[in-house]
Design an enzyme around this catalytic site. Sequence first.
Site, short mmCIF file in Angstrom:
data_model
loop_
_atom_site.label_atom_id
_atom_site.label_comp_id
_atom_site.label_asym_id
_atom_site.label_seq_id
_atom_site.Cartn_x
_atom_site.Cartn_y
_atom_site.Cartn_z
N ASP A 74 0.85 -1.19 0.00
CA ASP A 74 0.00 0.00 0.00
C ASP A 74 0.88 1.24 0.00
O ASP A 74 2.04 1.19 0.40
CB ASP A 74 -0.93 0.02 1.21
CG ASP A 74 -2.17 0.88 0.99
OD1 ASP A 74 -2.40 1.34 -0.16
OD2 ASP A 74 -2.92 1.10 1.95
N ASP A 107 -1.48 -0.78 4.90
CA ASP A 107 -1.88 0.62 5.03
C ASP A 107 -1.24 1.25 6.26
O ASP A 107 -0.73 2.38 6.20
CB ASP A 107 -3.41 0.71 5.12
CG ASP A 107 -3.89 2.14 5.26
OD1 ASP A 107 -3.74 2.92 4.29
OD2 ASP A 107 -4.40 2.50 6.34
#
Length: 161
Positions: free
Chosen positions: A21, A147
């Site tokens: 990510d 993330d």
Amino acid sequence: MTDSAAEPTISQPQHVVIYTDGACKGNPGPGGWGALLASGGTEKEIFGGEMGTTNNRMEMTAVIEALAALKKPCTVTLYLDSQYVLKGITEWIHGWKARGWRTAAKAPVKNVDLWQRLDALLVSSGHSIDWRWVRGHNGDPGNERADALANKGVERALGRL
């Protein structure tokens, strides 16, 4: 340019699952990338960041750094939430290369430096990659960890880590 966590490299896995990510606070702005690599019960987390970058560049950097961390050819299942990277590497890159790194509209390909690095890495690494899109911020544990790592990369870029 990039930083990664000081953890040992996964040296010779048969199959590796990777989640990547990117994050950016402002676009452009300070950005971060993160990746979770898992194989045979072993996990590795890597992340880094840069100032004055974009989300797409960080998404690409996450993929490049994750694949570069694999020191031997292996089979990879790579999960990412970036349609830009997924379509770029599975659909668009062939045409870009045929047109001298230009789009169908004859414009220069954006982020060509990273696309060329990724392309060269895929050619030289010998990895067999199954590219899989996952919806971001939708509760997938691997994506959520990637993330969080990307956001740690932003903090590192800002000098807070």
